[in-house]
Write a protein that holds these residues in place. Sequence first.
Motif, mmCIF file in Angstrom:
data_model
loop_
_atom_site.group_PDB
_atom_site.id
_atom_site.type_symbol
_atom_site.label_atom_id
_atom_site.label_comp_id
_atom_site.label_asym_id
_atom_site.label_seq_id
_atom_site.Cartn_x
_atom_site.Cartn_y
_atom_site.Cartn_z
ATOM 1 N N TYR A 163 27.239 42.796 41.054
ATOM 2 C CA TYR A 163 28.510 42.212 40.607
ATOM 3 C C TYR A 163 29.429 43.333 40.118
ATOM 4 O O TYR A 163 28.984 44.266 39.441
ATOM 5 C CB TYR A 163 28.263 41.218 39.466
ATOM 6 N N GLY B 255 36.105 37.400 30.196
ATOM 7 C CA GLY B 255 35.363 38.653 30.117
ATOM 8 C C GLY B 255 33.923 38.509 29.675
ATOM 9 O O GLY B 255 33.188 39.506 29.650
ATOM 10 N N THR B 256 33.508 37.302 29.322
ATOM 11 C CA THR B 256 32.112 37.101 28.937
ATOM 12 C C THR B 256 31.213 37.344 30.141
ATOM 13 O O THR B 256 31.475 36.860 31.245
ATOM 14 C CB THR B 256 31.894 35.674 28.413
ATOM 15 N N LEU B 257 30.143 38.119 29.925
ATOM 16 C CA LEU B 257 29.214 38.460 30.995
ATOM 17 C C LEU B 257 27.928 37.659 30.846
ATOM 18 O O LEU B 257 27.416 37.471 29.736
ATOM 19 C CB LEU B 257 28.902 39.952 30.969
ATOM 20 N N LYS C 97 32.667 41.410 26.532
ATOM 21 C CA LYS C 97 33.222 42.341 27.507
ATOM 22 C C LYS C 97 32.978 43.797 27.135
ATOM 23 O O LYS C 97 32.774 44.653 28.006
ATOM 24 C CB LYS C 97 34.727 42.075 27.656
ATOM 25 N N TYR D 239 27.258 37.341 36.428
ATOM 26 C CA TYR D 239 28.541 36.648 36.571
ATOM 27 C C TYR D 239 29.421 36.971 35.374
ATOM 28 O O TYR D 239 28.927 37.184 34.260
ATOM 29 C CB TYR D 239 28.320 35.134 36.651
ATOM 30 N N GLU D 240 30.745 36.992 35.599
ATOM 31 C CA GLU D 240 31.708 37.219 34.527
ATOM 32 C C GLU D 240 32.658 36.034 34.436
ATOM 33 O O GLU D 240 33.236 35.606 35.442
ATOM 34 C CB GLU D 240 32.509 38.496 34.762
ATOM 35 N N ASP E 74 32.599 43.776 37.693
ATOM 36 C CA ASP E 74 33.332 43.011 36.691
ATOM 37 C C ASP E 74 34.778 43.491 36.583
ATOM 38 O O ASP E 74 35.212 44.400 37.304
ATOM 39 C CB ASP E 74 32.606 43.047 35.339
ATOM 40 N N SER E 75 35.540 42.889 35.676
ATOM 41 C CA SER E 75 36.966 43.193 35.544
ATOM 42 C C SER E 75 37.216 44.599 35.025
ATOM 43 O O SER E 75 38.321 45.130 35.165
ATOM 44 C CB SER E 75 37.622 42.173 34.610
#
Length: 728
Positions: free
Chosen positions: A489, A537-539, A553, A532-533, A491-492
Amino acid sequence: MSLGKHILVLVILFIRVFNIFASSSDYIIYSIGNEETNCKFEDNRVNCIYKDSDGFIWIGTGGSVERINGKYTSIYHFAGLQESNTPSPFLVNALIENRKHDFWAGNIQGLFRMNHEKHTLERVFTEEINFSVQSLEKDEENRLYIGTVNGLYIYDGKQLRHIIIDEKNMLSANNRILDIAVRNHNSVWLLTSNGVVICDAKSGALKQYKCTLPSCGQLKCLVRVDEMLYIGTEKGGIITFDLLQQRFTPYWNEVKIPISRLAYEKGILGVATNGQGIYLLSLPEGKTVYSATCGTESGQDLLSNVISSILISQGDVWCGTGYYLGMNILRKKNESFQHYDKGIFKTKSIAIRSCLPTREYDFIGTREGFYYLHKESGKMHYVNVRKDKSGLLRSNLIFSFHEYEGGLLVGTCGGGLSAFSPQTGTFKETPLTRACISNDIFMFLEDENGKLWLSTSDGLYSYDKQTQMVQEYNASNSGMPGNIVYGIYIDSAKRFWVGTDKGLAIFDRQTGKCDQSILPEVYRKEAIRYIYEGRDGTLFFCQLNNRLLVANKTLNHFHYLSPICPNLTQDDQGFYWLGQWDGLLRIDEELKSYTFFPSINGINTNAGPPILKDKDGMLWVCGMKGLFTVNPQADFPPSPVQITEMCINGKPYADDYKLKADSILYLKANENTVTFRFASLGYEKQELIKYEYMLQGKDSTWIVLSNDDKVSYFTCRQGNTLFRSESS
């Protein structure tokens, strides 16, 4: 021995439950109260049904009044009445809650008021009302209307008034009040066997309207909807009486047997018959929209055709039998959950391992190959190893799909990667498929530069379509914790996460190296299946043991979420949907409020594939018994939880009428074993209910409870305490 107050702050979080499938018809039918259910009634003759202000369902039977608490009932017996050899000697005709928790019951012997402390029904107005009470109603001023075989009684809390319809003939059928409909605090409509009567509640003035319609026989029951009375008749039809025009009119005549009771909710009229089951009518059209009769098919048939009572509440239909068989609950299916069925192709008998909806096609992977549907033509195709003459599909177990370069990449278990063209129905060899011949292909990921990444059973692969170069990264050349890469994955924050069989790492695409240094030591070695995010922003890190690790995050706070979870996604409204072995779980964005959708018709999810969200926001769920689509924008009304009983040292101490939100309970020092019992007011089947509970100060996390409705705490500590309960 000193006295103390125990700190007992119990917060019950009810994971709200929904019965979401009802086979091919509009309702699925459950039975309750009989010998085959786990909530048995003391008396199975259910003559009336009532829903109180808390949401509990009450039944009036041949010998008692019972409140349904899920797995059991609270029974109220008639105090001071002598048993007799006649069937149903205390047959209850009517129940009502006048003021909050102030319950009244009318039976064939008189009028009774409920005593919650003694769990009894105590007779009132013994001299005045010593005959059968047929019906009970109240107005907005809590004035109680009591319909009897000897006229109407009105009780305003201080004075009881008696109104006779036909004073000249006390034995007249006009004095037998069969049903009551309150129009407002000034006027009430009464039903007799041959017409209706309007009564002025203050003056007692009466005006009768005799029904002259042919072929309806005696009138039996009524329900008021706005300015219209709907009246069930002896010969099976339903007639109406317009309160404004004051005129009777035929309405519905599909049955020719007596109508026993009527019920109404949101445009639907429920009709209970004395020999032909139930009917549900759409009032605007005046047509039958559903009917059910007695039969042997589980989930589709009633216990009896003789229905003595009916209630419609939040779309559910409750109907009681007249022949000591208990009652049925008809639960309407939720159209938001659908099996993926196209024409003669049905997925409900297939374990679905993967899926991919695209603009032109739907791809469905199984253990025996894959299907793909051409959406425009509706034509379904099936592909497996035996059908593939090229030999390029090397395994029937399909783990993953990815739309790529106008075609389809198919990831298999043990057979590596295949490249498929749905337009021609053929496979082709590519540099990437030649590099992945015999491994497991778990998932695909395209980065912002168009490079394709594959998580496999022997490492991480990248593919550059410009140069057609394939690069492999594993524990030997990249510092990856393990060689089996389950999840990947980006992430942002542009961190490339790699979940392996031996831990979690961040992969540097420039250097080709993995780093675990920014992760807490305790989380580095757990096998990670899926990453998954959320949009905030929570992972989320789904571990191979199905525990769900959550991080913020900035990665300075990690914690476990109590539900087990092999996969998840977030819908467009912000709710997270978690795959469960026994259903689906929806959690709000703050991770505080849960809604559980139980495993009905196979919606328990497969462990491997993620829950997909398509371009329209619909969710696609791979199940053990089919592929499902979920509309997350639908309305999912919650089922609240209610604490029904508290026991101290194994003995009953208080029920919910004593336990309030601000109750303070004083216990002795040795009264330190506490048991709480609770019930879902959605009245779901018990095996489909999950609770979470916590005793503040004793439990550090929420504890999941399945297939039970009580929890006990031992050796509770002393102190100044406040008992509190919450539900959501």
